[in-house]
Design a protein around this motif. Structure first.
Motif, PDB file in Angstrom:
ATOM      1  N   ALA A  49       3.501  10.739  -2.776  1.00 34.48           N
ATOM      2  CA  ALA A  49       3.355   9.471  -2.066  1.00 34.48           C
ATOM      3  C   ALA A  49       1.927   8.977  -2.200  1.00 34.48           C
ATOM      4  O   ALA A  49       0.998   9.756  -2.393  1.00 34.48           O
ATOM      5  N   ASN A 107      -1.043   5.634  -0.963  1.00 36.05           N
ATOM      6  CA  ASN A 107      -1.356   4.620   0.049  1.00 36.05           C
ATOM      7  C   ASN A 107      -2.261   3.520  -0.501  1.00 36.05           C
ATOM      8  O   ASN A 107      -2.977   2.875   0.240  1.00 36.05           O
ATOM      9  N   LYS A 148       0.789  -1.237   0.000  1.00 37.22           N
ATOM     10  CA  LYS A 148       0.000   0.000   0.000  1.00 37.22           C
ATOM     11  C   LYS A 148       0.818   1.284   0.000  1.00 37.22           C
ATOM     12  O   LYS A 148       0.414   2.266  -0.599  1.00 37.22           O
ATOM     13  N   ASP A 149       1.921   1.341   0.714  1.00 36.64           N
ATOM     14  CA  ASP A 149       2.674   2.587   0.818  1.00 36.64           C
ATOM     15  C   ASP A 149       3.754   2.642  -0.260  1.00 36.64           C
ATOM     16  O   ASP A 149       4.623   1.763  -0.320  1.00 36.64           O
TER      17      ASP A 149
END
Length: 423
Positions: free
Chosen positions: A313, A315, A291-292
């Protein structure tokens, strides 16, 4: 005299009318040419496994029908849409017959929403899962023309008609150079289904999405249909290098590449004085990833000094992440210089994607890089134009600010102590 003028005017008017009648297309030559309508075919799995009741308390087939109704209501007017099924008719155990069970349910063309919904409503889970033959049939359905073409495959299982491997079929379609994109959606998929659908999507530059709920299915299919309706520029394939010295030289345009998980690629752009470099990069998660994650785009000199950077970024809420930057290069003061030398700017694209152990990391993630050179502003407000984004200037500014703040705080502290002793 007046009579002659009127007669001449009348003759001129008559000639103009005749010219307009004889050459009606003269003015139409300047009219824009009508744009070809994009084509989309939805390929739906109607095999026996679609009876499973594990999507929001209803069967996979019922969820697909509900999603299709919502999608058909929202299809843009300019899109020509068709529907093809696989495994919808043959319920027997003869594999040879079961692997031929694919047909076009609704022809690709202007959409009659009522007719299309009626056709979908008659479907019932029946037979095999001939994904390979269905993709071949869909490619034939979309053949011809220069418009955008897209296949959206919705299935809950892997192909059951080997040796006609759907990954090989997708690669063969991509090798034809017809710019046909295949997007895949897996309904509550297992690991084998995910691998196969990811492979199909990767081969043609499409996307893979895992679907667990009805609203997710409707939203994702609608997004893909809408994407086909948007203007598309075919990117130029390029291959970034491991270092700037060996990087390809890019001109303004759209480029595509592949980037391995956690690695970086280098590209070079020449920027003249008085120009502003504008660059952006998008990296697509075309398979299951952790996810990150993040993406970084840096502009660096050939000597390794960073000029400016852009980063983003994510997630796991989207399947694409993008970052961009701007670098304005000031105009030279020496007006006598006829041909000023260009500065070579190195563009570094990095990512921090990672994936579960079961996910293949090759080939790399799809990358799209946009490069543009425009006239630099006379008084740019961009931080990079003042050098504050170039490392040492920013560090010097922070040091000076800290020094002034320290001196001021020390003076105030001494003054307070002096007042306290006096009192």
């Amino acid at each position: 005299m007046i009579t002659r003028k009127r007669l001449a005017a009348g003759v001129c008017g008559l000639l103009a009318a005749l010219a307009a009648g004889l050459f009606p297309a003269g003015a139409a030559a300047d009219e824009p040419v009508a744009k070809a309508s994009p084509k989309v075919e939805l390929v739906l799995d109607v095999s026996g496994s679609m009876r499973a009741r594990d999507i929001d308390g209803q069967s996979r087939m019922a969820a697909a029908k509900q999603a299709f109704n919502e999608v058909l209501d929202a299809v843009p007017q300019e899109v020509q849409l068709g529907i093809r099924t696989l495994g919808a008719d043959y319920p027997g155990k003869d594999k040879k017959l079961g692997c031929k069970d694919t047909k076009q349910l609704y022809p690709v063309g202007p959409l009659d929403r009522t007719e299309a919904k009626t056709a979908v409503a008659t479907l019932a889970p029946t037979g095999w899962t001939p994904i390979g033959p269905a993709l071949l049939g869909a490619a034939d359905d979309l053949e011809g023309g220069d418009a955008t073409r897209r296949i959206v495959l919705i299935t809950d299982g892997e192909d059951t008609c080997a040796p006609l491997d759907p990954c090989v079929v997708a690669r063969d379609i991509a090798a034809k150079g017809i710019h046909l994109v295949i997007d895949t959606l897996g309904l509550v998929p297992d690991a084998k289904t995910r691998d196969q659908l990811s492979c199909i999507a990767e081969a043609t530059g499409g996307t893979y999405t895992s679907v667990q709920h009805t609203d997710e299915l409707a939203d994702r299919v609608s997004q893909l249909v809408d994407r086909a309706a948007e203007p598309v520029v075919t990117p130029v394939a390029t291959e970034g290098a491991k270092e700037c010295a060996k990087a390809p030289q890019l001109k303004p345009g759209l480029y595509s590449d592949r980037e391995t998980f956690g690695r970086h690629r280098w590209y070079r752009v020449d920027v003249l004085p008085g120009q502003e470099l504008r660059a952006s990069v998008s990296v697509a998660a075309d398979r299951a990833v952790n996810k990150d994650y993040g993406v970084l785009l840096r502009a660096v000199t050939v000597h390794g000094r960073e000029i400016v950077r852009g980063s983003e970024a994510g997630n796991g809420r989207t399947d694409v992440i993008s970052a961009g930057l701007r670098y304005p290069k000031a105009q030279l003061d020496d007006a006598d210089e006829v041909k000023p030398a260009a500065e070579t700017v190195c563009l570094q694209v990095s990512n921090s994607f990672s994936a579960p152990v079961s996910v293949k990391t090759e080939p790399g993630l799809p990358v799209e890089l946009t490069v543009d050179l425009v006239d630099a502003p006379d008084e740019a407000s961009d931080v990079a134009s003042f050098g504050l984004g170039r490392g040492w200037w920013l560090l010097a500014a922070l040091v000076l600010t800290g020094l002034v703040a320290g001196l001021l705080w020390g003076w105030i502290s001494r003054w307070r102590i002096a007042v306290w002793r006096t009192n």
